[in-house]
Design a protein around this motif. Structure first.
Motif, PDB file in Angstrom:
ATOM      1  N   ASP A 203       0.835  -1.187  -0.113  1.00  0.00           N
ATOM      2  CA  ASP A 203       0.223   0.024   0.055  1.00  0.00           C
ATOM      3  C   ASP A 203       0.826   1.320   0.152  1.00  0.00           C
ATOM      4  OD1 ASP A 203      -2.539  -1.543   0.374  1.00  0.00           O
ATOM      5  OD2 ASP A 203      -1.335  -2.124   2.479  1.00  0.00           O
ATOM      6  N   TYR A 204       0.496   2.201  -0.771  1.00  0.00           N
ATOM      7  CA  TYR A 204       1.534   3.449  -1.092  1.00  0.00           C
ATOM      8  C   TYR A 204       0.499   4.688  -1.121  1.00  0.00           C
ATOM      9  CZ  TYR A 204       4.487  -0.238  -2.638  1.00  0.00           C
ATOM     10  OH  TYR A 204       5.262  -1.614  -2.745  1.00  0.00           O
ATOM     11  N   ILE A 205       0.901   5.965  -0.827  1.00  0.00           N
ATOM     12  CA  ILE A 205       0.505   7.098  -1.032  1.00  0.00           C
ATOM     13  C   ILE A 205       1.679   7.693  -1.668  1.00  0.00           C
ATOM     14  CG2 ILE A 205      -0.204   9.450  -0.373  1.00  0.00           C
ATOM     15  CD1 ILE A 205      -1.229   7.922   2.225  1.00  0.00           C
ATOM     16  N   ALA A 206       1.431   8.596  -2.797  1.00  0.00           N
ATOM     17  CA  ALA A 206       2.280   8.888  -3.860  1.00  0.00           C
ATOM     18  C   ALA A 206       2.043  10.343  -4.490  1.00  0.00           C
ATOM     19  CB  ALA A 206       2.647   7.897  -4.989  1.00  0.00           C
ATOM     20  N   ALA A 207       2.844  11.000  -4.775  1.00  0.00           N
ATOM     21  CA  ALA A 207       2.500  12.574  -5.434  1.00  0.00           C
ATOM     22  C   ALA A 207       3.195  12.501  -6.718  1.00  0.00           C
ATOM     23  CB  ALA A 207       3.179  13.709  -4.610  1.00  0.00           C
ATOM     24  N   TYR A 208       2.765  13.108  -7.590  1.00  0.00           N
ATOM     25  CA  TYR A 208       3.048  13.354  -9.042  1.00  0.00           C
ATOM     26  C   TYR A 208       4.383  14.230  -8.953  1.00  0.00           C
ATOM     27  CZ  TYR A 208       3.059  13.985 -14.100  1.00  0.00           C
ATOM     28  OH  TYR A 208       3.455  14.172 -15.442  1.00  0.00           O
ATOM     29  N   VAL A 209       5.649  13.767  -9.807  1.00  0.00           N
ATOM     30  CA  VAL A 209       6.612  14.518  -9.513  1.00  0.00           C
ATOM     31  C   VAL A 209       6.711  15.942 -10.036  1.00  0.00           C
ATOM     32  CG1 VAL A 209       8.170  12.677  -9.748  1.00  0.00           C
ATOM     33  CG2 VAL A 209       7.516  13.687 -11.783  1.00  0.00           C
ATOM     34  N   LYS A 210       5.827  16.332 -10.975  1.00  0.00           N
ATOM     35  CA  LYS A 210       5.776  17.837 -11.466  1.00  0.00           C
ATOM     36  C   LYS A 210       5.538  18.523 -10.505  1.00  0.00           C
ATOM     37  CE  LYS A 210       1.900  18.950 -13.423  1.00  0.00           C
ATOM     38  NZ  LYS A 210       0.530  19.092 -14.276  1.00  0.00           N
ATOM     39  N   ASP A 211       4.620  18.150  -9.520  1.00  0.00           N
ATOM     40  CA  ASP A 211       4.251  19.070  -8.093  1.00  0.00           C
ATOM     41  C   ASP A 211       5.253  18.878  -7.082  1.00  0.00           C
ATOM     42  OD1 ASP A 211       2.087  19.742  -9.587  1.00  0.00           O
ATOM     43  OD2 ASP A 211       1.267  17.785  -9.215  1.00  0.00           O
ATOM     44  N   THR A 212       6.412  18.340  -7.187  1.00  0.00           N
ATOM     45  CA  THR A 212       7.247  18.249  -6.165  1.00  0.00           C
ATOM     46  C   THR A 212       7.672  19.543  -5.348  1.00  0.00           C
ATOM     47  OG1 THR A 212       9.327  17.861  -7.313  1.00  0.00           O
ATOM     48  CG2 THR A 212       8.266  16.073  -6.392  1.00  0.00           C
ATOM     49  N   VAL A 213       7.757  20.769  -6.150  1.00  0.00           N
ATOM     50  CA  VAL A 213       7.973  22.120  -5.577  1.00  0.00           C
ATOM     51  C   VAL A 213       6.951  22.768  -4.905  1.00  0.00           C
ATOM     52  CG1 VAL A 213       9.838  22.559  -7.203  1.00  0.00           C
ATOM     53  CG2 VAL A 213       7.357  23.086  -7.727  1.00  0.00           C
ATOM     54  N   ALA A 214       5.565  22.100  -5.080  1.00  0.00           N
ATOM     55  CA  ALA A 214       4.368  22.416  -4.542  1.00  0.00           C
ATOM     56  C   ALA A 214       3.956  21.947  -3.171  1.00  0.00           C
ATOM     57  CB  ALA A 214       3.411  22.470  -5.340  1.00  0.00           C
ATOM     58  N   PHE A 215       4.900  21.081  -2.519  1.00  0.00           N
ATOM     59  CA  PHE A 215       4.602  20.390  -1.374  1.00  0.00           C
ATOM     60  C   PHE A 215       5.693  19.979  -0.536  1.00  0.00           C
ATOM     61  CE2 PHE A 215       4.146  16.942  -4.050  1.00  0.00           C
ATOM     62  CZ  PHE A 215       5.027  15.919  -3.556  1.00  0.00           C
ATOM     63  N   THR A 216       5.744  19.829   0.671  1.00  0.00           N
ATOM     64  CA  THR A 216       6.661  19.290   1.396  1.00  0.00           C
ATOM     65  C   THR A 216       6.015  17.886   2.285  1.00  0.00           C
ATOM     66  OG1 THR A 216       8.154  21.271   1.625  1.00  0.00           O
ATOM     67  CG2 THR A 216       8.633  19.588   3.084  1.00  0.00           C
ATOM     68  N   ARG A 217       6.531  16.725   2.388  1.00  0.00           N
ATOM     69  CA  ARG A 217       5.910  15.912   3.319  1.00  0.00           C
ATOM     70  C   ARG A 217       6.725  16.087   4.611  1.00  0.00           C
ATOM     71  NH1 ARG A 217       8.143   9.822   3.119  1.00  0.00           N
ATOM     72  NH2 ARG A 217      10.115  11.067   3.803  1.00  0.00           N
ATOM     73  N   THR A 218       5.712  16.115   5.353  1.00  0.00           N
ATOM     74  CA  THR A 218       6.040  16.263   7.009  1.00  0.00           C
ATOM     75  C   THR A 218       6.165  15.101   7.717  1.00  0.00           C
ATOM     76  OG1 THR A 218       3.976  17.165   7.547  1.00  0.00           O
ATOM     77  CG2 THR A 218       5.394  18.860   7.060  1.00  0.00           C
ATOM     78  N   SER A 219       5.449  14.004   7.669  1.00  0.00           N
ATOM     79  CA  SER A 219       5.359  12.971   8.356  1.00  0.00           C
ATOM     80  C   SER A 219       4.698  11.840   7.465  1.00  0.00           C
ATOM     81  CB  SER A 219       4.876  13.088   9.709  1.00  0.00           C
ATOM     82  OG  SER A 219       3.334  13.466   9.471  1.00  0.00           O
ATOM     83  N   SER A 220       4.981  10.490   8.009  1.00  0.00           N
ATOM     84  CA  SER A 220       4.166   9.551   7.440  1.00  0.00           C
ATOM     85  C   SER A 220       4.086   8.278   8.387  1.00  0.00           C
ATOM     86  CB  SER A 220       4.802   8.901   6.101  1.00  0.00           C
ATOM     87  OG  SER A 220       5.826   8.508   6.278  1.00  0.00           O
ATOM     88  N   ARG A 221       3.220   7.465   8.356  1.00  0.00           N
ATOM     89  CA  ARG A 221       3.257   6.317   9.280  1.00  0.00           C
ATOM     90  C   ARG A 221       2.329   5.322   8.863  1.00  0.00           C
ATOM     91  NH1 ARG A 221       0.631   7.348  15.717  1.00  0.00           N
ATOM     92  NH2 ARG A 221       0.764   5.141  16.127  1.00  0.00           N
ATOM     93  N   VAL A 222       2.756   4.025   9.212  1.00  0.00           N
ATOM     94  CA  VAL A 222       1.829   2.821   9.150  1.00  0.00           C
ATOM     95  C   VAL A 222       1.186   2.861  10.608  1.00  0.00           C
ATOM     96  CG1 VAL A 222       1.715   0.389   8.779  1.00  0.00           C
ATOM     97  CG2 VAL A 222       3.277   1.698   7.479  1.00  0.00           C
TER      98      VAL A 222
END
Length: 267
Positions: A203-222
């Protein structure tokens, strides 16, 4: 709760969650108990802005004629959108999404699946687009799904995220190819299946690379939930920019959850 989750310290929090709702889509958990409240409690504890949900029955015989996603939406006070993949047992079987924010619009597309038809649910919100999918058990079908996902992502005019039970391990060809276009936001080293003693990451959550400048991942967790589903929920917090805002003002954060399965077949 909305103020606490969405605007804490001047941040717009979109917490994305992926919930795989079980191998039997009528809401039963690993202990074979049907309990929509248990699933809702897991969601409410995380306080997500968006929840991608897998393996959902809608008014089928095995769900007792209940619309499973609507039941959970009522218990979490969230908007809900359902995307049927197949006809099943007098009703439908598919995927869905819950959200605190009312969507601007949505659509769903068919994806390849030789064991059962698959779907991609695309939901547009004010500041981003969020997708839910549950891919085939067969690698060839997953690879055929990739161009469809890429095309939808490339046409987006907002930050674009996708969550789902990809039925693929981190070292699979599908995930390697997916990473050419997407940044995986969740920890691929943390297993998600089976929920009681996880030893596989599917299982995954992903973001389109074109938009990497538009966000910052702050945390993730299972999320450590061994009973509500046969997959463990995963979530990630992502900071989104506020157009025209001062650099001194902290940007919005998207908190999303993926819940793999509210119960289903063998996929």
């Amino acid at each position: 709760l909305i103020d606490e989750c969405l605007y804490k310290t001047q941040k717009f929090i979109v917490r994305r969650w992926l919930l795989d709702e079980q191998k039997r889509v009528d809401g039963r958990g690993m202990d074979d108990m049907t309990d929509f409240r248990r699933t809702a409690e897991v969601i409410n504890k995380v306080c997500p802005d968006v929840v991608a949900v897998q393996e959902l029955d809608s008014v089928t015989g095995r769900s007792g004629g209940k619309d499973v996603l609507r039941e959970i939406a009522g218990l979490t006070l969230m908007h809900h959108i359902y995307a049927p993949a197949i006809d099943y047992d007098g009703g439908k079987y598919g995927i869905g999404m819950l959200s605190k924010e009312k969507p601007l619009g949505y659509r769903y597309l068919s994806l390849p699946g030789r064991e059962e038809a698959r779907a991609l649910l695309v939901v547009e919100f004010e500041k981003y687009i969020y997708c839910c999918t549950h891919l085939s058990l067969t690698e060839e079908d997953r690879m055929l799904s990739l161009p469809v996902i890429r095309q939808v992502a490339a046409s987006a005019n907002k930050p674009f995220f996708i969550a789902g039970d990809m039925n693929a391990h981190p070292d699979s060809e599908f995930i390697r190819q997916l990473k050419n276009d997407f940044v995986i936001l969740t920890d691929m080293e943390k297993p998600t299946f089976p929920a009681d003693k996880p030893d596989e990451t599917l299982d995954y959550i992903a973001a389109y690379v074109k938009d990497t400048v538009a966000f910052t991942r702050t945390s993730s967790r299972v999320w450590e939930e061994p009973a509500a589903s046969d997959h463990r929920p995963i979530f990630t917090d992502t900071t989104l920019p506020v157009p025209g805002s001062s650099p001194k003002i902290r940007s919005p954060t998207l908190c999303s959850l993926f819940v793999a399965k509210v119960d289903s077949t063998d996929g």
